[in-house]
Enzyme design. Structure first.
Site, PDB file in Angstrom:
ATOM      1  CE  LYS A   1      -2.914  12.523  11.507  1.00  0.00           C
ATOM      2  NZ  LYS A   1      -3.615  11.367  11.355  1.00  0.00           N
TER       3      LYS A   1
HETATM    4  P1  NAD Z   1       3.782   4.621   6.678  1.00  0.00           P
HETATM    5  O1  NAD Z   1       4.321   5.790   6.697  1.00  0.00           O
HETATM    6  O2  NAD Z   1       3.081   3.449   7.034  1.00  0.00           O
HETATM    7  O3  NAD Z   1       3.003   3.523   5.606  1.00  0.00           O
HETATM    8  C1  NAD Z   1       2.491   4.874   3.891  1.00  0.00           C
HETATM    9  C2  NAD Z   1       2.621   3.964   2.655  1.00  0.00           C
HETATM   10  O4  NAD Z   1       3.021   5.201   1.487  1.00  0.00           O
HETATM   11  C3  NAD Z   1       4.848   3.476   2.117  1.00  0.00           C
HETATM   12  O5  NAD Z   1       3.986   2.365   1.985  1.00  0.00           O
HETATM   13  C4  NAD Z   1       4.776   4.323   1.507  1.00  0.00           C
HETATM   14  O6  NAD Z   1       5.561   3.540   0.335  1.00  0.00           O
HETATM   15  C5  NAD Z   1       3.367   4.382   0.433  1.00  0.00           C
HETATM   16  N1  NAD Z   1       3.491   6.442  -0.133  1.00  0.00           N
HETATM   17  C6  NAD Z   1       4.219   7.169   0.247  1.00  0.00           C
HETATM   18  N2  NAD Z   1       3.979   7.987  -0.430  1.00  0.00           N
HETATM   19  C7  NAD Z   1       3.705   7.468  -1.546  1.00  0.00           C
HETATM   20  C8  NAD Z   1       3.198   7.786  -2.562  1.00  0.00           C
HETATM   21  N3  NAD Z   1       3.450   9.628  -2.946  1.00  0.00           N
HETATM   22  N4  NAD Z   1       2.345   7.281  -3.576  1.00  0.00           N
HETATM   23  C9  NAD Z   1       2.549   5.892  -3.220  1.00  0.00           C
HETATM   24  N5  NAD Z   1       3.070   5.695  -2.002  1.00  0.00           N
HETATM   25  C10 NAD Z   1       3.288   5.639  -0.696  1.00  0.00           C
HETATM   26  O7  NAD Z   1       1.892   4.891   6.919  1.00  0.00           O
HETATM   27  P2  NAD Z   1       0.617   4.346   7.746  1.00  0.00           P
HETATM   28  O8  NAD Z   1       0.548   4.818   8.650  1.00  0.00           O
HETATM   29  O9  NAD Z   1       0.191   2.826   6.699  1.00  0.00           O
HETATM   30  O10 NAD Z   1      -0.602   5.148   6.783  1.00  0.00           O
HETATM   31  C11 NAD Z   1      -0.919   5.338   5.843  1.00  0.00           C
HETATM   32  C12 NAD Z   1      -2.192   6.271   5.428  1.00  0.00           C
HETATM   33  O11 NAD Z   1      -3.198   5.755   6.140  1.00  0.00           O
HETATM   34  C13 NAD Z   1      -1.581   7.874   5.971  1.00  0.00           C
HETATM   35  O12 NAD Z   1      -3.228   8.061   4.949  1.00  0.00           O
HETATM   36  C14 NAD Z   1      -2.269   7.630   7.002  1.00  0.00           C
HETATM   37  O13 NAD Z   1      -3.124   8.503   7.277  1.00  0.00           O
HETATM   38  C15 NAD Z   1      -3.322   6.657   7.416  1.00  0.00           C
HETATM   39  N6  NAD Z   1      -4.125   5.791   9.061  1.00  0.00           N
HETATM   40  C16 NAD Z   1      -2.821   5.368   8.772  1.00  0.00           C
HETATM   41  C17 NAD Z   1      -2.893   5.063  10.451  1.00  0.00           C
HETATM   42  C18 NAD Z   1      -2.464   3.632  11.306  1.00  0.00           C
HETATM   43  O14 NAD Z   1      -2.719   3.549  12.652  1.00  0.00           O
HETATM   44  N7  NAD Z   1      -1.014   4.089  11.507  1.00  0.00           N
HETATM   45  C19 NAD Z   1      -4.373   4.643  11.343  1.00  0.00           C
HETATM   46  C20 NAD Z   1      -5.506   5.739  10.087  1.00  0.00           C
HETATM   47  C21 NAD Z   1      -5.095   6.233   9.475  1.00  0.00           C
END
Ligand code: NAD
Length: 425
Positions: free
Chosen positions: A115
Site C-alpha cells: 500500500k
Molecule cells: P474515494 O476517495 O473515491 O471515496 C471516499 C469517500 O469517502 C468519499 O465519498 C469521501 O467524501 C468519503 N469520506 C472521506 N472521509 C470521510 C469521513 N471522515 N466520513 C465520511 N465519509 C468520508 O475512495 P474509495 O476508492 O471509494 O475508497 C473507499 C474505501 O474503500 C477505502 O477504505 C478504500 O481503501 C477502500 N477500497 C477501495 C478500492 C478501490 O478500488 N477504489 C478497493 C478496495 C478497497
C-alpha cells in the site's frame, strides 16, 4: 525462532496496524501457526518513507511525505493502492498493506500485499500541483514499483488520472510504455473494462450472497452506505438496480436519509453537479456518525477505518454489515457484533473486487490482449462467490466468525507458500 509479543502495548485502539496485527494473531492462534511463520507474517517486509519537494503554482517549494509499504512478496509481486489524504500515517499504510496480502491470498490472486500513501489534502491542490506531486512521488518509488515487483492502483482520493500520471512517469524513465506497472488506468492506455465499477460490483456480489444465506430479500432490505466515492457510489448504484432500497448515504461533507428509499440515479446526478450528496431534494440531513446507527437492514461502511468501535457498535441496528472500506471495524466492535448476532462480511473479502479486476488488467496488459466487459464481470463474480464459500467453510471448520474464516484461509495460503519456499539463505 523468536517469541512473538501478542499485545501491542500502549498503542491506541484506533491504530489500524494494531487492528491488523490483532486480527492476524487471532487467526494464527486458530491455525496453531508455527511460531517462526507467525513472526514472519506478523510484520511488514519493507517500509519506504520519502520526503520530497513539489513546486507549487505560486513557485514556492513545499515538502510532502509519502510511504510505500510491502507487507509480503511470497506469492507474487506486491499489489495495493495509493491513497492521498491528510491523515495518512505509516501505521495506516502498514495495516493496509497487510490486509492486501490476505485479500490477494483469499481470492487466490498471485500477489503479495502493498500500500502507499501521501500526506496531503488533494482538495487544496490544483490539478497541476497534484500532477507534480504524483510524478515526483512515483519517481521516488521507482526503486520499488514495476510489473514484476509492485503494482499500485487507486485508493482514497486517487483515480484513473493519477494512475495515468504514474504509468507515464515510469514509462518516461524506462524509455518505453510500461502499462502493467499500475492498474486502474484509463482504457486508452491499457486500462480494463469493468475496473472502475469492480470494487462496487464485488460489494454487491457478496451482499447478495449474504442476503441469500440470511434469507433477506433485496426488495425488503434497506441499506445505509457511509462514503460515496468510487466504492460507495458504485455499490449504491448496482444495489439499487438489484432492488435494494438505499435509504442513507454520506460523504465527507455529511449524509442524507430518506426512509422510503433514495432515487440513486438522480442522486448520482446531484453529486456530479454539486460535488456532494448533501442538499439532495426530499432527503433529511444526517451526520456521518448518526448514519451508522440508522434503522437499516444492511450497513455498508465505504469510507475510512475505525468507524465502528466500542463506542457505537451496540447501537448499530443493521443485521448485516458489509465492510466495503478497509478496516472500518475495531476488534472490540467485532466482539460486540459477534455477541449481538450481527453478520459481518470482512473487508478482505467484501472489497476484493477491485484487486481482482486489477489482476485482470495486469494480465491483459502483459498479454496485450484485451477482454470484453461481460467476461470480466463474469470471472469477477465467480471469484467472489468461490472466496465467499471457502471463507464460510473455514469459519464453520474453526467454529469462528466469517472474518476469522477468511483470515484462516488467507494466512494459511501465505504461510504454506512461505514454508515451501524456505528461509533464505
Ligand atoms: P474515494 O476517495 O473515491 O471515496 C471516499 C469517500 O469517502 C468519499 O465519498 C469521501 O467524501 C468519503 N469520506 C472521506 N472521509 C470521510 C469521513 N471522515 N466520513 C465520511 N465519509 C468520508 O475512495 P474509495 O476508492 O471509494 O475508497 C473507499 C474505501 O474503500 C477505502 O477504505 C478504500 O481503501 C477502500 N477500497 C477501495 C478500492 C478501490 O478500488 N477504489 C478497493 C478496495 C478497497
Amino acid at each position: 525462532m523468536t517469541e512473538v509479543t501478542l499485545e501491542v502495548q500502549g498503542v491506541a485502539a484506533t491504530n489500524p496496524y494494531r487492528t491488523a496485527q490483532r486480527q492476524f494473531d487471532q487467526a494464527a492462534d486458530l491455525l496453531q501457526l508455527d511460531p517462526g511463520l507467525r513472526a514472519i507474517l506478523r510484520q511488514v517486509r519493507r517500509e519506504f518513507t520519502v520526503n520530497f519537494p513539489v513546486r507549487m503554482d505560486d513557485n514556492r517549494i513545499r515538502m510532502f511525505t509519502g510511504y510505500r509499504v510491502q507487507h509480503n512478496l511470497t506469492r507474487g509481486p506486491a499489489k495495493g493502492g495509493i491513497r492521498f489524504h491528510p491523515e495518512v500515517s505509516l501505521d495506516e499504510v502498514k495495516a493496509l498493506s497487510m490486509w492486501m496480502t490476505w485479500k490477494c491470498a483469499l481470492t487466490g490472486l498471485p500477489y503479495g500485499g502493498a500500500k502507499g500513501g501521501v500526506i496531503c489534502d488533494p482538495a487544496t491542490l490544483s490539478v497541476h500541483e497534484l500532477e507534480n506531486l504524483t510524478r515526483r512521488f512515483t519517481s521516488e518509488m521507482t526503486v520499488l514499483i514495476g510489473p514484476d515487483s509492485d503494482i499500485p492502483a487507486p485508493d482514497v482520493n486517487t483515480n484513473s488520472q493519477v494512475m495515468a500520471w504514474i504509468m507515464d512517469t515510469i514509462s518516461m524513465q524506462r524509455g518505453y510504455s510500461v502499462p502493467a506497472t499500475v492498474t486502474g488506468k484509463p482504457l486508452e492506455i491499457g486500462g480494463s473494462e469493468g475496473r472502475p465499477a469492480a470494487t462496487g460490483r464485488g460489494v454487491m456480489t457478496v451482499t447478495m450472497e449474504a442476503c441469500q444465506r440470511l434469507q433477506i430479500a433485496p426488495e425488503e432490505a434497506t441499506v445505509a452506505i457511509q462514503g460515496f466515492g468510487n466504492v460507495g457510489s458504485v455499490s449504491a448504484d448496482l444495489m439499487h438496480q438489484r432492488g435494494f432500497r438505499i435509504v442513507a448515504v454520506s460523504d465527507v461533507f455529511g449524509g442524507i436519509y430518506q426512509p422510503q428509499g433514495l432515487d440513486v440515479p438522480a442522486l448520482l446526478e446531484h453529486q456530479r453537479r454539486t460535488g456532494r450528496v448533501a442538499g439532495f431534494p426530499g432527503a433529511t440531513a444526517v451526520s456521518n456518525a448518526a448514519l451508522l446507527e440508522l434503522p437499516a437492514t444492511i450497513l455498508i461502511p465505504a469510507a475510512l477505518e475505525n468507524q465502528l468501535t466500542i463506542h457505537n457498535a451496540a447501537r448499530v441496528q443493521a443485521r448485516l454489515i458489509i465492510e466495503a472500506a478497509n478496516g472500518p471495524t475495531t476488534p472490540e466492535a467485532d466482539e460486540v457484533f459477534l455477541q449481538r448476532g450481527v453478520t459481518l462480511i470482512p473487508d478482505i473479502l467484501a472489497n476484493a473486487g477491485g484487486v481482482t479486476v486489477s489482476y485482470f488488467e495486469w494480465v491483459q496488459d502483459i498479454q496485450s490482449f484485451f477482454w470484453e466487459e461481460a467476461e470480466i464481470n463474469d470471472r469477477l463474480i465467480r471469484i467472489m462467490r468461490r472466496a465467499y464459500q471457502q471463507m464460510e467453510e473455514l469459519a464453520t471448520e474453526h467454529r469462528t466468525t466469517l472474518r476469522m474464516g477468511a483470515y484462516c484461509l488467507a494466512v494459511k495460503r501465505v504461510a504454506d507458500a512461505t514454508a515451501v519456499r524456505g528461509i533464505y539463505p
